[in-house]
Enzyme design. Structure first.
Site, mmCIF file in Angstrom:
data_model
loop_
_atom_site.group_PDB
_atom_site.id
_atom_site.type_symbol
_atom_site.label_atom_id
_atom_site.label_comp_id
_atom_site.label_asym_id
_atom_site.label_seq_id
_atom_site.Cartn_x
_atom_site.Cartn_y
_atom_site.Cartn_z
ATOM 1 N N HIS A 1 7.800 5.974 10.494
ATOM 2 C CA HIS A 1 7.001 5.853 9.273
ATOM 3 C C HIS A 1 6.153 7.125 9.219
ATOM 4 O O HIS A 1 4.955 7.096 9.480
ATOM 5 C CB HIS A 1 6.131 4.592 9.344
ATOM 6 C CG HIS A 1 5.508 4.203 8.037
ATOM 7 N ND1 HIS A 1 5.514 5.019 6.926
ATOM 8 C CD2 HIS A 1 4.851 3.071 7.658
ATOM 9 C CE1 HIS A 1 4.895 4.403 5.933
ATOM 10 N NE2 HIS A 1 4.482 3.228 6.350
ATOM 11 N N ARG B 1 0.811 -1.234 0.000
ATOM 12 C CA ARG B 1 0.000 0.000 0.000
ATOM 13 C C ARG B 1 0.836 1.273 0.000
ATOM 14 O O ARG B 1 0.482 2.217 -0.691
ATOM 15 C CB ARG B 1 -1.044 -0.025 1.110
ATOM 16 C CG ARG B 1 -0.566 0.209 2.500
ATOM 17 C CD ARG B 1 -1.490 -0.426 3.493
ATOM 18 N NE ARG B 1 -1.370 -1.869 3.441
ATOM 19 C CZ ARG B 1 -2.371 -2.721 3.555
ATOM 20 N NH1 ARG B 1 -3.599 -2.295 3.728
ATOM 21 N NH2 ARG B 1 -2.168 -4.014 3.516
#
Lengths: 186, 306
Positions: free
Chosen positions: B136, B58
């Site tokens: 992240h 993704r």
């Protein structure tokens, strides 16, 4: 920046918009298929005022959309300025509609080119007409307005500011000395 | 207002103003993805290299779509198709890529600090798409965007982050982001998955799911990162699920309008029961949608300008 002079006051802006509203209706023979698209930010306020004036004259509220042209600007990657991207809101189809594009000042024509590129991405209007409050000249592209509130020949050392109540708290058009011939205005 | 650094390496480096700028820009980009023609010419002529040296579906797809929607040329490089398999070092790969004059490098790497190395040696903006168990940042930003869209604010909300905190870069970035934006964060997980001194990051620590999610506005479930575990940190997935799986029963402890989030991919029945993952509280797919807008915003804000 030093203020030079007020070239249009609140009454003058209102009269110009009333005339533009009548001209739009006359040229398009009424409100059928008409939609207004205001270019952020000044054009949106003017489009809203035109919508009200047309509703008063014809008794019909024509749809109003908001267009942000930042993502379509041709100078985006060649300048250090990062313009803030605003929201585009066109909640209806443009197919076979007559679009009246509304902006406050027509200058180089590059904003209008960007706006037309953006509009075509949303669909294929039957036609696009351009309404502006001020046309100050200095075109860099072959673009002209269909409806003009005031022609205002100005030098490149001047900046034209359209102040509207919705944003600045007062209605006026002002010419200011910019101090450099960059051609950048409002 | 613009971003103060040339790179996005972590949420830790961002100010509250910069986070707000990214989120506001992303909110404007959402509209582009709803059009029939999902493309604007903003980054025409720019090249974005997605250097994904660790598995990803993704995030890589999201960056690729984001670049393409802005009309940039996007190039994907994976570990199996790069000269890394021939023994080339990351620094040599970076220097060779730089010689080809891309405009942005998006990097995912299994080693924490890899994006920082690239940022030091390359003049192009580097975007961290996940480095080891470190950060992240784009995931945390899309999570903040999702929370803001659904709740209208972040400040004052009670957020529970549950699962493998020690191995989770998502948890780390979200803790930085959420606490900066004024949320109250509680982390929960087995003691073997809880890093020491995590409380110094300004979070409340507990070891039971029920305790963490009581009266929570947001529950963020984390994936069990078996690929990052060097040893067995719990006896079995079944036992983990027994204690830490969010299900139809324990979710009643949270607020009635709780949002359930998960960075994906989901281990159904381990971290989260299928009826919760697909249920009315879940905003997991909104997170994915917002991810494209956040990445478009970052490409826009970090690219261009002479």
């Amino acid at each position: 920046m030093e203020q030079k002079r007020i070239v249009m006051d609140a009454a003058g802006i209102d009269r110009s918009l009333t005339r533009i509203a009548h001209e739009i209706l006359e040229k398009n023979k009424g409100t059928e298929e008409l939609i207004l698209i205001g270019i952020r930010t000044g054009g949106v306020f003017l489009a809203e005022r035109l919508q009200k004036k047309i509703a008063k004259i014809e008794g019909v509220e024509i749809p109003l959309g908001i267009l942000d042209i930042t993502m379509y600007r041709d100078d985006l990657l060649s300048t250090n300025r990062k313009p803030k991207i605003g929201k585009t809101d066109i909640p209806f189809s443009l197919e076979k509609r007559k679009v009246i594009l509304v902006d406050d000042v027509l200058f180089t024509g590059r904003t209008i080119r960007a706006a037309m590129d953006a509009l075509i991405d949303f669909g294929r209007p039957k036609l696009i007409q351009l309404a502006v409050l001020i046309d100050r000249g200095h075109r860099e592209l072959p673009i002209r307005a269909d409806f003009v509130g005031k022609d205002l020949p100005s030098s490149l050392w001047e900046a034209v500011s359209v102040n509207l109540t919705e944003k600045s708290g007062r209605d006026e058009v002002v010419i200011e000395e910019s101090g450099q011939g960059s051609g950048v205005n409002n | 207002m613009k971003l103060s650094k040339k790179d996005l390496l972590g949420i830790r480096d961002l100010t509250v103003e910069e986070i707000n700028l990214i989120l506001e820009t992303a909110e404007s980009f959402i509209e582009v993805s709803t059009r029939d023609i999902k493309k604007v010419p903003t980054l025409r002529g720019k090249t974005v290299i997605n250097l994904f040296l660790e598995a990803s579906t993704r995030t890589r797809t999201s960056f690729e779509i984001a670049g393409k929607r802005l009309s940039a040329d996007t190039i994907n490089i994976s570990s199996t198709t790069s000269s890394i398999v021939k023994g080339e070092t990351l620094i040599d790969t970076a220097r060779n890529l730089e010689a080809m004059n891309p405009d942005v490098i998006v990097i995912r790497h299994s080693a924490a600090g890899a994006p920082q190395i690239l940022a030091r040696i390359m003049k192009q903006p580097i975007i961290n798409a996940g480095d080891g168990a470190h950060e992240h940042p784009t995931q945390a930003l899309l999570d903040l965007m999702t929370i803001r869209a659904k709740k209208g604010k972040v400040a004052g909300l009670k957020v529970a982050i549950v699962g493998d905190i020690a191995h989770s870069r998502v948890a780390r970035s979200n803790i930085y982001g959420l606490t900066k934006m004024g949320a109250h964060v509680t982390v929960a997980g087995p003691a073997t998955m809880m890093p020491r001194y995590i409380d110094r990051m300004g979070v409340t620590v507990c070891y039971r799911l029920e305790e963490a999610i009581r009266d929570a506005d947001i529950i963020m479930m984390l994936r069990i990162q078996t690929e990052r575990q060097q040893e067995n940190l719990f006896p079995s997935l079944r036992e983990y699920a027994n204690y830490f799986c969010l299900n139809g029963e324990n979710i009643k402890l949270a607020k009635d309008d709780v949002l359930v989030m998960h960075p994906g991919p989901i281990n159904r029945g381990v971290e989260i029961a299928p009826e919760i993952a697909d249920g009315p509280y879940s905003v997991i797919l909104d997170q994915v949608t917002n991810g494209v807008a956040v990445r478009m915003a970052l490409l826009y804000l970090l690219t261009g300008g002479k």
